[in-house]
Design an enzyme around this catalytic site. Sequence first.
Site, PDB file in Angstrom:
ATOM      1  N   TYR A 278       0.835  -1.211   0.000  1.00  0.00           N
ATOM      2  CA  TYR A 278       0.000   0.000   0.000  1.00  0.00           C
ATOM      3  C   TYR A 278       0.869   1.261   0.000  1.00  0.00           C
ATOM      4  O   TYR A 278       0.675   2.164   0.814  1.00  0.00           O
ATOM      5  CB  TYR A 278      -0.918   0.007   1.238  1.00  0.00           C
ATOM      6  CG  TYR A 278      -1.669  -1.295   1.410  1.00  0.00           C
ATOM      7  CD1 TYR A 278      -2.689  -1.632   0.520  1.00  0.00           C
ATOM      8  CD2 TYR A 278      -1.342  -2.188   2.418  1.00  0.00           C
ATOM      9  CE1 TYR A 278      -3.366  -2.839   0.651  1.00  0.00           C
ATOM     10  CE2 TYR A 278      -2.013  -3.393   2.552  1.00  0.00           C
ATOM     11  CZ  TYR A 278      -3.018  -3.707   1.662  1.00  0.00           C
ATOM     12  OH  TYR A 278      -3.676  -4.892   1.792  1.00  0.00           O
ATOM     13  N   TYR A 406     -12.919  -6.878   5.487  1.00  0.00           N
ATOM     14  CA  TYR A 406     -11.696  -6.898   4.675  1.00  0.00           C
ATOM     15  C   TYR A 406     -11.333  -8.355   4.414  1.00  0.00           C
ATOM     16  O   TYR A 406     -11.262  -9.154   5.349  1.00  0.00           O
ATOM     17  CB  TYR A 406     -10.534  -6.190   5.399  1.00  0.00           C
ATOM     18  CG  TYR A 406      -9.276  -6.287   4.576  1.00  0.00           C
ATOM     19  CD1 TYR A 406      -9.066  -5.404   3.519  1.00  0.00           C
ATOM     20  CD2 TYR A 406      -8.356  -7.303   4.792  1.00  0.00           C
ATOM     21  CE1 TYR A 406      -7.953  -5.530   2.706  1.00  0.00           C
ATOM     22  CE2 TYR A 406      -7.237  -7.423   3.976  1.00  0.00           C
ATOM     23  CZ  TYR A 406      -7.049  -6.543   2.946  1.00  0.00           C
ATOM     24  OH  TYR A 406      -5.962  -6.669   2.125  1.00  0.00           O
ATOM     25  N   ASP A 507     -14.353 -15.799   7.332  1.00  0.00           N
ATOM     26  CA  ASP A 507     -12.959 -15.497   7.026  1.00  0.00           C
ATOM     27  C   ASP A 507     -12.227 -15.362   8.365  1.00  0.00           C
ATOM     28  O   ASP A 507     -12.324 -14.334   9.036  1.00  0.00           O
ATOM     29  CB  ASP A 507     -12.889 -14.200   6.209  1.00  0.00           C
ATOM     30  CG  ASP A 507     -11.455 -13.773   5.924  1.00  0.00           C
ATOM     31  OD1 ASP A 507     -10.526 -14.333   6.546  1.00  0.00           O
ATOM     32  OD2 ASP A 507     -11.264 -12.862   5.092  1.00  0.00           O
ATOM     33  N   LYS A 536      -2.452 -16.677   7.601  1.00  0.00           N
ATOM     34  CA  LYS A 536      -1.629 -15.845   8.496  1.00  0.00           C
ATOM     35  C   LYS A 536      -0.854 -16.637   9.547  1.00  0.00           C
ATOM     36  O   LYS A 536       0.262 -17.049   9.288  1.00  0.00           O
ATOM     37  CB  LYS A 536      -2.503 -14.786   9.151  1.00  0.00           C
ATOM     38  CG  LYS A 536      -2.854 -13.650   8.184  1.00  0.00           C
ATOM     39  CD  LYS A 536      -3.427 -12.474   8.923  1.00  0.00           C
ATOM     40  CE  LYS A 536      -3.881 -11.355   8.022  1.00  0.00           C
ATOM     41  NZ  LYS A 536      -2.838 -10.476   7.576  1.00  0.00           N
TER      42      LYS A 536
HETATM   43  N1  PMP Z   1      -8.803 -11.882   5.141  1.00  0.00           N
HETATM   44  C1  PMP Z   1      -8.509 -11.186   6.249  1.00  0.00           C
HETATM   45  C2  PMP Z   1      -9.521 -11.127   7.364  1.00  0.00           C
HETATM   46  C3  PMP Z   1      -7.287 -10.543   6.362  1.00  0.00           C
HETATM   47  O1  PMP Z   1      -7.002  -9.832   7.464  1.00  0.00           O
HETATM   48  C4  PMP Z   1      -6.361 -10.649   5.302  1.00  0.00           C
HETATM   49  C5  PMP Z   1      -4.992  -9.989   5.361  1.00  0.00           C
HETATM   50  N2  PMP Z   1      -4.911  -8.808   6.013  1.00  0.00           N
HETATM   51  C6  PMP Z   1      -6.696 -11.384   4.166  1.00  0.00           C
HETATM   52  C7  PMP Z   1      -7.927 -11.998   4.125  1.00  0.00           C
HETATM   53  C8  PMP Z   1      -5.748 -11.529   3.008  1.00  0.00           C
HETATM   54  O2  PMP Z   1      -4.689 -12.355   3.357  1.00  0.00           O
HETATM   55  P1  PMP Z   1      -3.281 -12.276   2.571  1.00  0.00           P
HETATM   56  O3  PMP Z   1      -2.696 -10.942   2.910  1.00  0.00           O
HETATM   57  O4  PMP Z   1      -2.517 -13.436   3.113  1.00  0.00           O
HETATM   58  O5  PMP Z   1      -3.608 -12.421   1.124  1.00  0.00           O
END
Ligand code: PMP
Length: 691
Positions: A278, A406, A507, A536
């Site tokens: 970003y 997100y 998610d 993650k």
């Molecule tokens: N979903 C959520 C809830 C996230 O916080 C993130 C990453 N910040 C993602 C999906 C995307 O994961 P990545 O950065 O490993 O592509």
Amino acid sequence: MPPPETRPLYAFFISGTDTNTGKTVVTAALLRALRTAGLAAQAVKPVQTGISPAETLISPSSDAFAYKEAVADIPPVPALCPAAILHCFTLPASPHLAAAEEGKHLRAARLCHDIRSHWQREKTADLLLLESAGGISAPLNATEDMSDIAAELDIPVVLVCPNRLGSLSHVFRALAALTEKGLIPAGVVMTEAASTDGRPTPARILEDNLEMVRGRLRLACPDRPVPLLALPRLPKGADFWKRAAALLTPLATELGARRRRDAPGLVSRDHAALWHPYASALEPPPLEVASRSRGNRIILENGRELVDGMSSWWAAIHGYNHPRLLEALRRQAGRMPHVMFGGLTHAPAVELAEGLVRRMPEGLKRVFFADSGSVAVEVALKMALQYQQGRGRTRRTRFLAPYGGYHGDTLGAMSVCDPVTGMHSLFADHLPRQIFMERPRCRFDVPFDPACLDEARHILKTRGEEIAAVILEPVVQGAGGMWFYHPDYLRGLAELCAASETLLIFDEIATGFGRTGKFFAAEWAGVSPDILCCGKAMTGGLLTLAATVCTEEVASGICGGGRVFMHGPTFMGNPLACAVALANLGLFEENRWQTLVTGMQEALAQGLAPCRDLPDVADVRVLGAIGVVELRKSVNTAALHGFFVDRGVWIRPFNRLVYLMPPYTSPLEDVVLLCAAVHDAIAGGLHKSAC
Ligand code: PMP
């Protein structure tokens, strides 16, 4: 915390394959060679055993005696003693034992602190030669050894090895020990030694040993030739040190010429070649150069240590360089780092899938491995679409998501992120049009208001026939605002989804693996979704890996009638990542993560509470190992960046949020430090100062 570094440490670690390798002779002779070349070098023994403190500089058995003797006949360096001993123990034994005998406990961090302080005090010194006590793997304590001193200081190592029958195995092991700690050999000196029966080693063996070691060094360091020197047995006599120093002069020249860091100017090279998350490529954001990590610390190239408050974006939950995770990585790397997953399977993937399923909310049984969180979300969306098609509901092609969500930066994932705050408004016209509803507005910590579900109920009732699935982050909306909402919302939503034959996708990429105080945040509500994404922290922050896990019902809806699921990333089920993730699950079985997270929740709540009194703060909230201070206006991230680094903490605010999510294993006094830094930054107005 190390002393502030007014000048970067310039030092080399002299160690050996074992004890009695001749490293004191090599250190003393190098000292002489360096001083002869005009460098103000000093030989330092961080730990000396077998000598009483009163004798450190005078006893012939003290290494300091040899250092002083080696330079006795050459001009001294004004105000710089040739030798220094930092810690001395009387028992002639391994440092851990000699220290324990005197009721002391050695730690690499403490010794390095002392070495750095010594360097700052010895202002006239140009260079330190730090001689290890014992070989490179001689223990300092139950978990650390000599190599940890070099690693912590991040300095190159000169390895001293006896050249005799049987020495190759020791040299190769010692080189491997350096590689394991990310250390670079600055040189290898092979000291001619008698065979174990006392007879001289035949010249043929001496030469071949050198040749074999040279070959290994070429393999280990292909980019930079590592000086390899032979030190023959020299007769003791008046010119012993002169001759030894002359033989080591090529190595001394190399050491004297090397700058401490291999790659200077990384920031400007980064600016010329790289892009950061970003960020602008033309006006790059402020950057620090990270060179090592350990526990809850990130160590910068300039030696500064930062207390980590971010777990590298939710990932490094057990701290950095966890030995169990590194061990799993090394073992799998030696076996099979990667094979394609099409037509092949392997134990790390199977065992990890089984382990994940055991941890999943009830009913989630089929694991699809992806290589990042965003891809796991794409997979979940595709699963939902294929499922609805497979069930003959071909009009169900859209997704319902709450505002404030997100889910990642790929196109499908972007389409279900908050269309305004989700950082993706630029692409709004090019994304599939989804349906959005009010964010779950009922706070986590207040009684649930069922009216929060009215909009979801209405949309699912009136437009349910268009909707393949609802997707949301359970309990904690992360990058969309660090918002904690009531688990009853999820219970109600799950009922609405079931009633309208709409799939429910959780998610848990940010919330999974204990961050909220439950292994998965879904457990707060006792709800099982149809599809769950995780990533993650799955590998404890070592490697990228994510998974999309669904029920048998979803899997059979997709694959019934001979159909297949249309997705298959190249690095799917990467064995290295799976092996590390499996070790990560093992850590959850054993360690006290829940106690740690509860303790951190209390420390964060207590530490951040004073922020409530600051006029620019709109809200302070804490859940599990997440602490959030929400301000009334967007913060000045660049100013805060500088402030936090100066304070020795690593915190990355965004938008109106200054938040903490430290590794679970962080000492609580470090959590106090992080909270105090957040408070002081806001109290001092740093969040609003101009860049
Ligand atoms: N979903 C959520 C809830 C996230 O916080 C993130 C990453 N910040 C993602 C999906 C995307 O994961 P990545 O950065 O490993 O592509």
